[in-house]
Design an enzyme around this catalytic site. Structure first.
Site, short mmCIF file in Angstrom:
data_model
loop_
_atom_site.label_atom_id
_atom_site.label_comp_id
_atom_site.label_asym_id
_atom_site.label_seq_id
_atom_site.Cartn_x
_atom_site.Cartn_y
_atom_site.Cartn_z
N GLU A 68 0.83 -1.21 0.00
CA GLU A 68 0.00 0.00 0.00
C GLU A 68 0.86 1.26 0.00
O GLU A 68 0.50 2.26 -0.62
CB GLU A 68 -0.96 -0.01 1.19
N HIS A 71 1.83 2.19 -3.54
CA HIS A 71 0.78 3.01 -4.17
C HIS A 71 0.89 4.45 -3.69
O HIS A 71 0.84 5.39 -4.49
CB HIS A 71 -0.62 2.48 -3.81
#
Length: 155
Positions: A68, A71
């Site tokens: 994550e 990202h």
């Protein structure tokens, strides 16, 4: 682990693997079912699935955090942050983050019924009233034997 500990872990992982600060919020979202985490583009926050921490442990959960954060940092830097982008794939390899999550085993209750006449056994997910139904093979009366929990790999 609570929200404050999650935030602290996320900041530590960001500094350790990316040498960049994580300046937004990391929160648990128990409503996530088939994903380990989610990066929110508008708010730049990251939501994490607490079930992955319970089922797979902290080491696997840190891998999801790294995914994550890939990202997050690529989006902040205006680079390719989607799964299909080359920048994203290269950063995943660099920080040794998983590209996909394993599925969480689901618990299903199976109910067992048996025919009194022929002894045929049936397994069903839904319970039913044995007074309303008969055996499909011989037409005999059914009795409920019991129920058992089965863990599946499907999400």
């Amino acid at each position: 682990m609570n929200q404050a500990e999650l935030q602290r872990h996320m900041e530590e992982v960001s500094l350790q693997f990316f040498q960049k600060e994580f300046r937004h919020q990391a929160v648990f979202n128990a409503r996530l079912r088939t994903t380990g985490g989610r990066y929110l583009l508008k708010s730049h926050n990251i939501e994490m699935n607490p079930k992955y921490l319970e089922n797979f442990g902290l080491a696997y959960f840190i891998g999801i955090m790294k995914h994550e954060l890939c990202h997050y940092h690529l989006h902040i830097e205006k680079k390719g942050y989607q799964h299909r982008d080359q920048d994203f794939r290269e950063l995943l390899k660099k920080v040794d983050a998983p590209r996909f999550c394993a599925t969480i085993p689901r618990e299903i209750t199976m109910h067992e019924y048996t025919c009194k006449s022929c002894g045929k056994s049936f397994l069903r997910q839904r319970r039913f009233n044995v007074n309303r139904y008969r055996c499909g093979s011989c037409g005999g009366k059914l009795i409920q034997i019991g129920s058992k929990k089965i863990y599946t790999e499907n999400a």
